[in-house]
Design a protein around this motif. Sequence first.
Motif, PDB file in Angstrom:
ATOM      1  N   TYR A   8       0.858  -1.191   0.000  1.00  0.00           N
ATOM      2  CA  TYR A   8       0.000   0.000   0.000  1.00  0.00           C
ATOM      3  C   TYR A   8       0.890   1.236   0.000  1.00  0.00           C
ATOM      4  CZ  TYR A   8      -4.013   2.927   0.443  1.00  0.00           C
ATOM      5  OH  TYR A   8      -4.963   3.861   0.155  1.00  0.00           O
ATOM      6  N   TRP A   9       0.324   2.357  -0.415  1.00  0.00           N
ATOM      7  CA  TRP A   9       1.107   3.598  -0.481  1.00  0.00           C
ATOM      8  C   TRP A   9       1.648   3.966   0.894  1.00  0.00           C
ATOM      9  CZ3 TRP A   9       1.937   3.300  -5.169  1.00  0.00           C
ATOM     10  CH2 TRP A   9       0.955   3.147  -6.135  1.00  0.00           C
ATOM     11  N   ARG A  15      -7.186   3.224   2.068  1.00  0.00           N
ATOM     12  CA  ARG A  15      -7.868   1.924   2.200  1.00  0.00           C
ATOM     13  C   ARG A  15      -6.950   0.893   2.839  1.00  0.00           C
ATOM     14  NH1 ARG A  15      -9.824   4.221  -2.647  1.00  0.00           N
ATOM     15  NH2 ARG A  15     -12.086   4.044  -2.891  1.00  0.00           N
ATOM     16  N   GLY A  58      -5.472  -2.332  -8.077  1.00  0.00           N
ATOM     17  CA  GLY A  58      -4.974  -1.223  -7.247  1.00  0.00           C
ATOM     18  C   GLY A  58      -4.665  -1.707  -5.846  1.00  0.00           C
ATOM     19  N   PRO A  59      -3.942  -0.887  -5.085  1.00  0.00           N
ATOM     20  CA  PRO A  59      -3.653  -1.243  -3.700  1.00  0.00           C
ATOM     21  C   PRO A  59      -4.841  -0.883  -2.792  1.00  0.00           C
ATOM     22  CG  PRO A  59      -2.577   0.823  -4.246  1.00  0.00           C
ATOM     23  CD  PRO A  59      -3.326   0.388  -5.465  1.00  0.00           C
ATOM     24  N   GLN A  71      -8.289  -5.916  -3.436  1.00  0.00           N
ATOM     25  CA  GLN A  71      -9.602  -5.395  -3.050  1.00  0.00           C
ATOM     26  C   GLN A  71      -9.727  -5.524  -1.529  1.00  0.00           C
ATOM     27  OE1 GLN A  71     -11.957  -3.747  -4.611  1.00  0.00           O
ATOM     28  NE2 GLN A  71     -11.575  -4.066  -6.768  1.00  0.00           N
ATOM     29  N   THR A  72      -9.818  -4.363  -0.870  1.00  0.00           N
ATOM     30  CA  THR A  72      -9.770  -4.315   0.598  1.00  0.00           C
ATOM     31  C   THR A  72     -10.666  -5.363   1.252  1.00  0.00           C
ATOM     32  OG1 THR A  72      -9.453  -1.942   0.295  1.00  0.00           O
ATOM     33  CG2 THR A  72      -9.885  -2.710   2.530  1.00  0.00           C
TER      34      THR A  72
HETATM   35  N1  LIG Z   1     -12.269  -1.087  -4.393  1.00  0.00           N
HETATM   36  C1  LIG Z   1     -10.841  -1.116  -4.200  1.00  0.00           C
HETATM   37  C2  LIG Z   1     -10.286   0.246  -4.555  1.00  0.00           C
HETATM   38  C3  LIG Z   1      -8.808   0.254  -4.711  1.00  0.00           C
HETATM   39  C4  LIG Z   1      -8.323   1.659  -4.992  1.00  0.00           C
HETATM   40  O1  LIG Z   1      -9.028   2.499  -5.529  1.00  0.00           O
HETATM   41  N2  LIG Z   1      -7.077   1.943  -4.583  1.00  0.00           N
HETATM   42  C5  LIG Z   1      -6.559   3.277  -4.735  1.00  0.00           C
HETATM   43  C6  LIG Z   1      -5.713   3.648  -3.570  1.00  0.00           C
HETATM   44  S1  LIG Z   1      -6.696   3.758  -2.111  1.00  0.00           S
HETATM   45  C7  LIG Z   1      -5.723   3.384  -6.016  1.00  0.00           C
HETATM   46  O2  LIG Z   1      -4.570   3.735  -6.006  1.00  0.00           O
HETATM   47  N3  LIG Z   1      -6.313   3.061  -7.147  1.00  0.00           N
HETATM   48  C8  LIG Z   1      -5.672   3.212  -8.423  1.00  0.00           C
HETATM   49  C9  LIG Z   1      -6.386   4.266  -9.242  1.00  0.00           C
HETATM   50  O3  LIG Z   1      -7.591   4.456  -9.063  1.00  0.00           O
HETATM   51  O4  LIG Z   1      -5.708   4.902 -10.060  1.00  0.00           O
HETATM   52  C10 LIG Z   1     -10.538  -1.496  -2.746  1.00  0.00           C
HETATM   53  O5  LIG Z   1     -11.386  -1.335  -1.871  1.00  0.00           O
HETATM   54  O6  LIG Z   1      -9.422  -1.973  -2.473  1.00  0.00           O
END
Ligand SMILES: N[C@@H](CCC(=O)N[C@@H](CS)C(=O)NCC(=O)O)C(=O)O
Length: 237
Positions: A8-9, A15, A58-59, A71-72
């Motif tokens: 994660y970042w 999240r 995504g993270p 996915q969280t």
């Molecule tokens: N529904 C996914 C969402 C994941 C998400 O949106 N991660 C963000 C960081 S919190 C991200 O960097 N997404 C890549 C983007 O949207 O460019 C979850 O709950 O994990």
Amino acid sequence: MANYELYYWSNIQGRGEFVRLALEDAGADYVDVGRGPRGDDAVARGMKGGLGGTRPFGPPYLRHGKIVVAQTANVLAYLGPRLGLVPKGEPARLAAHQHQLTIADFVVEIHDTHHPEGPTLYYEDQKPSSRRRAAAFLAARLPLFMGYFEDVLEENGGRHIIGRSVSYVDLSLYQIALGLGYAFPRAFGRYQKKIPRLMALRDRIAERPGIAAYLASERRIPFNEDDLFRHYPELDK
Ligand SMILES: N[C@@H](CCC(=O)N[C@@H](CS)C(=O)NCC(=O)O)C(=O)O
């Protein structure tokens, strides 16, 4: 090598925090890869594949042996039974996953108070629509989601969302309650008397040994305005 690798970042709770709280509460053997020497580059690289398993969009995502899970809510569904943070049995596990997916929906709406026109524009470039969106969020959506969870808590006896012990959903609701208090101290301060059980849950979770130790450590990233929960006084009416 640590048992679990969280990707994660490194500079936000975001999240990823819902996963960090579960790992920390359980005292799990894990590394927060983005916060280590390989940094956010490793988080970004993992999304291009190469870790094995299913490539994450995504993270946050988690690597555990040959498993890569993203996915969280899905990460927590995987970790819950392994960390003792969900009751046994399919009905309880489905209930936990359902609640976590509802929290994921709520997280999007929280995020959209400061990014109603999407993540490609800075907050500073969408301030008028943020004001409208935040006002509607505070008037209608926050009470809808938090009122729902308050009712579920009450229906289950008042102490836990599911079953008779703390689950990853309780930990996530702790984070939500804390984050809303940070982002909207005025509006949430007014509203919180309507959700006494959730506020008591928040206070109980903060006292759990694993969580208290985590909050006191440098591993807990402070709330900040690059994050999911942002405090902009102009949105907190
Ligand atoms: N529904 C996914 C969402 C994941 C998400 O949106 N991660 C963000 C960081 S919190 C991200 O960097 N997404 C890549 C983007 O949207 O460019 C979850 O709950 O994990």
